[in-house]
Design an enzyme around this catalytic site. Structure first.
Site, PDB file in Angstrom:
ATOM      1  CB  THR A  83     -32.372  41.107   7.735  1.00  0.00           C
ATOM      2  OG1 THR A  83     -32.204  39.851   7.113  1.00  0.00           O
ATOM      3  CG2 THR A  83     -32.136  42.201   6.727  1.00  0.00           C
ATOM      4  CG  ASP A 140     -35.403  33.426   6.854  1.00  0.00           C
ATOM      5  OD1 ASP A 140     -36.164  34.202   6.233  1.00  0.00           O
ATOM      6  OD2 ASP A 140     -34.240  33.190   6.488  1.00  0.00           O
ATOM      7  CB  THR A 179     -55.119  21.943   7.427  1.00  0.00           C
ATOM      8  OG1 THR A 179     -55.212  22.232   6.025  1.00  0.00           O
ATOM      9  CG2 THR A 179     -55.265  23.254   8.189  1.00  0.00           C
TER      10      THR A 179
END
Ligand code: ASP
Length: 339
Positions: free
Chosen positions: A12, A89, A274
């Protein structure tokens, strides 16, 4: 005057609104000084290396990471630092990957991007970009202040391989749940010196052979046997990242443990990471993780999934033996985890 190489991969940040059509299009970085006139006030010379094609970072791939590493290696001696403009992203994956691919990095490689394009009035890209350039060229007595792969976003500097993208709306899009900020950007840039990797002054060595025979298996209540088995029976699989609950916990159903056991016996590495954004895997703390320890699952401490994936790609790509990969998974290589 110091100089910085801008590696423009897309995202972007590199878009501007076309004044005639109103639509967003990639911005011509060759005219950088025209778009960001403030940069002229900096005592920094910026050169641009634009990739072709420019990517929305959802299309990012290991072969593209290899290109980034190669450009940095080729231009390493000519610049004080490097700024990688990248979509947010998958930025945490790319910054993690590059941290492993650039061994003996002794110069800043700062990833940045934005949530709004440069051409939008209230954009965050301009400040992110200017901050990244300043950090990439911050030296003291000939030594860079941040000689590692970092992410600069919304007035914060993070260790690249400690971050995850956690927000698709807020300007503050990243989180480093298990590691302090490397710098906080306000009126001054305050570097958190004790948390930044020290240079080792060795020669840069790049690793571009990444192995992608890896799966990520995210646990959820109700996970079924057929799905679990199908993931673990993927052809040519070498490693599975098991995204567990809390401090590394998983269901104790016998079929589940047996399925993992069969995978481990066939040579697949099972790496326990985790799902939590903060805290560490601690195998054996609860009965729900003790079984994983007994069958030979490897604990990932407080590593992020992004760093776990790219570390495995790097280690498997190097062709290390299974035992050596497991040993190195338990060893911090680029500050990616706390043991
Ligand atoms: N989809 C875009 C990308 O990652 C979003 C961004 O740039 O922040 O390339």
């Amino acid at each position: 005057m110091s100089s910085v190489l801008i590696l423009y991969t897309g995202g972007t940040i590199g878009m501007m609104q076309d004044p005639d059509s109103g639509s967003l299009r990639p911005f011509d970085f060759d005219h950088l000084y025209q778009h960001i006139p403030l940069l002229k006030n900096f005592n920094v010379h910026c050169d641009i290396h634009a990739f072709d094609p420019l990517l929305d970072s959802s299309n990012m791939k290991p072969s593209f990471w290899a290109e980034i590493a190669e450009v940095i290696a080729r231009k390493y001696e000519s610049y004080e630092g490097f700024v990688v403009l990248h979509g947010s992203d998958t930025m945490a994956y790319s910054a993690s990957a590059l941290s492993f691919m650039l061994e003996n990095l002794n110069k800043p490689v700062v990833f940045t991007g934005s949530q709004l394009p440069m051409g939008v009035i209230r954009n965050d890209g301009r400040d992110n970009f200017i901050n990244a350039v300043e950090i990439a060229t911050a030296y003291e007595e000939g030594t860079p202040l941040v000689p590692e792969v970092s992410i600069c976003f919304e007035n914060k500097l993070y260790r690249g391989n400690r971050t995850s993208k956690v927000n698709a709306e807020h300007f503050e899009a990243f989180l480093s749940g298990n590691y302090p900020l490397l710098a906080q950007i306000g009126v001054n840039i305050r570097y958190n010196r004790e948390s930044i990797l020290k240079p080792n002054f060795r020669k840069l060595k790049i690793h571009t052979a990444l192995d992608t025979h890896i799966a990520i298996l995210k646990l959820y209540p109700g996970i079924n046997r057929q799905f679990t088995e199908s993931v673990l029976q993927t052809g040519d699989l070498k490693a599975v990242i098991l995204e567990t609950f809390g401090s590394g916990n998983a269901p104790t159903d016998q079929w589940f443990l047996d399925t993992l056991q069969r995978a481990i016996d066939s040579g697949i590495i099972v790496f326990n990471v985790t799902q939590c954004k903060g805290g560490s895997v601690d195998i054996g703390k609860y009965e729900t993780s003790a079984g994983l320890g007994r069958i030979g699952v490897t604990g990932g401490y407080d590593i992020t999934t992004e760093a776990a994936l790219t570390k495995l790609m790097y280690l498997l790509g190097e062709g290390f033996s299974r035992e050596e990969v497991i040993r190195l998974l338990g060893t911090p290589l680029r500050g990616e985890m706390t043991v």
